[in-house]
Design a protein around this motif. Sequence first.
Motif, short mmCIF file in Angstrom:
data_model
loop_
_atom_site.label_atom_id
_atom_site.label_comp_id
_atom_site.label_asym_id
_atom_site.label_seq_id
_atom_site.Cartn_x
_atom_site.Cartn_y
_atom_site.Cartn_z
N UNK A 40 -34.09 41.89 49.52
CA UNK A 40 -33.16 41.66 49.94
C UNK A 40 -32.87 39.76 50.62
N UNK A 41 -33.82 39.68 50.34
CA UNK A 41 -33.79 37.63 50.23
C UNK A 41 -32.33 37.23 49.72
N UNK A 42 -32.44 37.97 49.06
CA UNK A 42 -30.51 37.37 47.63
C UNK A 42 -28.74 38.33 48.51
N UNK A 43 -29.25 39.56 49.14
CA UNK A 43 -28.54 39.91 49.37
C UNK A 43 -28.03 38.98 50.65
N UNK A 44 -29.02 38.88 51.95
CA UNK A 44 -28.66 38.53 52.93
C UNK A 44 -28.53 37.10 52.47
N UNK A 45 -28.25 36.15 51.64
CA UNK A 45 -27.56 34.50 51.12
C UNK A 45 -26.47 35.66 50.76
N UNK A 46 -25.87 36.16 49.42
CA UNK A 46 -24.84 36.19 49.36
C UNK A 46 -23.72 36.81 50.48
N UNK A 47 -21.85 35.85 49.86
CA UNK A 47 -21.25 35.68 50.71
C UNK A 47 -21.49 34.34 51.54
N UNK A 48 -22.44 34.13 51.63
CA UNK A 48 -23.09 32.76 52.90
C UNK A 48 -23.20 31.78 51.97
N UNK A 49 -23.34 31.92 50.78
CA UNK A 49 -23.83 30.44 50.69
C UNK A 49 -23.62 30.87 48.53
N UNK A 50 -23.43 30.75 47.83
CA UNK A 50 -22.57 30.60 46.06
C UNK A 50 -24.26 30.83 45.64
#
Length: 216
Positions: A30-40
Amino acid sequence: MEKEATFSSTGLLQVPFGHVIGSEKWRGSQLAQEMQGKIKLIFEEGLAPVDFHLSNRFCILYITEADLVAGNNYKKRIVQLRNASNLQGIIIVEKTQMSEQYFTTVQKFVVLELGMTLLPVSNQMEASQLIIQLVHEQTKERNRNPFLKKKSCQLCESSVLQTVQQIPGVGKVMALLLLQEFPSIQKLSNASIQELERVVGHTLAEKMHTFFTQIR
């Protein structure tokens, strides 16, 4: 196509500008999914004990609710990071209803014994927002002066400020005043009531001193 992280001749991980390198174990979380699209975000094997590299030197070690409940094994990872002279790290800890009883122990170990920065989060979504904020701060600094060498220190200062704001009764303005007088968490936690009250007044100084005494 994902960029690859490389290592310099000094052994430092080279993080591409504008990217975060995460440990492979976080792929699909979930942590990675939340960051994807907002940072590379890109993933690499063999980053232990670090979970996320925000720059060549600045990194995040993430302690989950499960890590806290499972025992003290997480301490080994923290000590490894503390002993890595080429890295500056922040410890993010999941403070939930289940793990709250263990939080004082990890807080004492990280902040008072090791003098490192600890930031509590309630879940991985909140953690992702915190990491994104740190990345954006780093990007602002680099855009302001591309030749600036000490970007990681800027990030650490921001994180220390957030840590001080976790003390009951201390807001952002008071935290800034305290850090002007006591430039590290260790110096602040070891301050006497008399030293503290010069900055925050007698009532809050007593409360802060009691707070630090309880987590020692």
